[in-house]
Design a protein around this motif. Structure first.
Motif, PDB file in Angstrom:
ATOM      1  N   ARG A 110       0.823  -1.210   0.000  1.00 45.25           N
ATOM      2  CA  ARG A 110       0.000   0.000   0.000  1.00 45.25           C
ATOM      3  C   ARG A 110       0.855   1.257   0.000  1.00 45.25           C
ATOM      4  NH1 ARG A 110      -3.461   0.001   4.985  1.00 45.25           N
ATOM      5  NH2 ARG A 110      -3.180   2.220   4.582  1.00 45.25           N
ATOM      6  N   ILE A 192      -5.187   4.424  -1.679  1.00 49.03           N
ATOM      7  CA  ILE A 192      -4.362   3.273  -1.312  1.00 49.03           C
ATOM      8  C   ILE A 192      -3.479   3.598  -0.114  1.00 49.03           C
ATOM      9  CG2 ILE A 192      -2.515   1.745  -2.097  1.00 49.03           C
ATOM     10  CD1 ILE A 192      -3.664   1.975  -4.913  1.00 49.03           C
ATOM     11  N   GLY A 195      -5.575   3.874   3.057  1.00 50.59           N
ATOM     12  CA  GLY A 195      -6.403   2.702   3.308  1.00 50.59           C
ATOM     13  C   GLY A 195      -7.880   2.961   3.186  1.00 50.59           C
ATOM     14  N   VAL A 198      -9.454   0.503  -0.491  1.00 53.21           N
ATOM     15  CA  VAL A 198      -8.206   0.097  -1.133  1.00 53.21           C
ATOM     16  C   VAL A 198      -8.458  -0.724  -2.391  1.00 53.21           C
ATOM     17  CG1 VAL A 198      -6.150  -1.339  -0.881  1.00 53.21           C
ATOM     18  CG2 VAL A 198      -6.818   0.198   0.950  1.00 53.21           C
ATOM     19  N   LEU A 231      -3.482  -6.149  -4.287  1.00 50.97           N
ATOM     20  CA  LEU A 231      -4.291  -5.340  -3.367  1.00 50.97           C
ATOM     21  C   LEU A 231      -5.774  -5.519  -3.642  1.00 50.97           C
ATOM     22  CD1 LEU A 231      -2.207  -2.030  -3.270  1.00 50.97           C
ATOM     23  CD2 LEU A 231      -2.450  -3.714  -1.436  1.00 50.97           C
ATOM     24  N   GLY A 239      -6.817  -2.653   3.759  1.00 49.76           N
ATOM     25  CA  GLY A 239      -6.954  -1.335   4.368  1.00 49.76           C
ATOM     26  C   GLY A 239      -7.350  -1.356   5.828  1.00 49.76           C
TER      27      GLY A 239
END
Length: 276
Positions: A110, A192, A195, A198, A231, A239
């Motif tokens: 992230r 991102i 968070g 995400v 992700l 997140g």
């Protein structure tokens, strides 16, 4: 049933792995994040922020470890044996993409991906060629992308995408589309990094990467695309150490209340012991 017990020492192992992964990403795929990139380096791309984000990873790991029960926390993963045809993911993958206590491992991805998008977006935002409404920078990029050289391969492989860019050039779309790209990159990076949604932010990041790649630009796009896909797969927990801790429960996505309760109880006991 299968599972294991997450202990404080185990959490420190996850924390060290996360910190090393962040260092590795910054070392392999970015220049100047530890040493500086020149006089024009902004705070977002400066070594100062690199070490701040690294400290955040270590701090979050220490916080999680200190709030675990002294004997650890049993993470039990039931198998879905009753649904015909249902497949069962490996235990490590279920923990990695679905357990908030393993979300430490998503912090380096992230921080790296979000920071990279935010850096590119803010650099464009500060550039008049992107923001003055003329579309000069984007039009120049599109013009170079659609050009077919007399020798060698053209930047764009697919004719339909070249025709699409030419259509936007002919209709002067660069005047407003440049701002879409600038604010899109900034929103993807910010979402991102902090968070917030995400999975959705990372998905739109892959859309940008795909379009840049189709236009013939490699740069960091392959790396960002691959990390963003991961992700997206971990959207439920990536997140957790961020705004998604409060956003996702609005949509009914929340961790097992029994596990969450155990951590809260442990934290309250630790606070009470400190008072004594």
């Amino acid at each position: 049933m299968s599972g294991y017990r997450l202990t404080r020492s185990g959490t420190w192992v996850l924390t060290i792995v996360a910190a090393l992964l962040y260092i590795l990403l910054c070392w392999l795929f970015a220049d100047g994040l530890f040493t500086g990139g020149g006089e024009k380096t902004s705070f977002i791309s400066s070594p100062v922020l690199t070490y701040i984000l690294l400290a955040i990873i270590l701090g979050i790991g220490a916080y999680q470890a200190s709030n675990l029960p002294a004997d650890g926390l049993a993470l039990v993963l039931p198998h879905d044996d009753l649904t015909p045809g249902q497949t069962d993911d490996p235990r490590w993958w279920r923990l990695l993409t679905g357990n908030v206590f393993w979300s430490l491992l998503w912090l380096p991805l992230r921080f790296f991906v979000g920071r990279d998008w935010l850096t590119h977006g803010t650099e464009k935002f500060a550039n008049p060629a992107w923001m003055d409404g003329s579309g000069k920078a984007l039009a120049g990029y599109w013009t170079g992308a659609v050009r077919i050289p007399e020798e060698g391969r053209p930047p764009i492989t697919y004719d339909w995408f070249r025709n699409f860019l030419q259509y936007m050039l002919d209709h002067n779309w660069a005047t407003w589309f440049s701002k879409v790209i600038v604010f899109g990159e900034m929103l993807v990076g910010l979402g991102i990094l902090v968070g917030g949604l995400v999975g959705l932010a990372a998905f739109f990041g892959t859309v940008l990467n795909l379009n840049f790649g189709l236009a013939g630009t490699a740069s960091t796009n392959p790396v960002l695309f691959g990390l963003s896909v991961l992700l997206v797969l971990a959207w439920r927990v990536a997140g957790w150490w961020g705004l998604d801790r409060w956003i996702l429960p609005i949509f009914g996505i929340r961790p097992n209340p029994a596990a969450a309760g155990a951590v809260i109880a442990a934290a309250e006991t630790a606070i009470e012991n400190r008072r004594r």
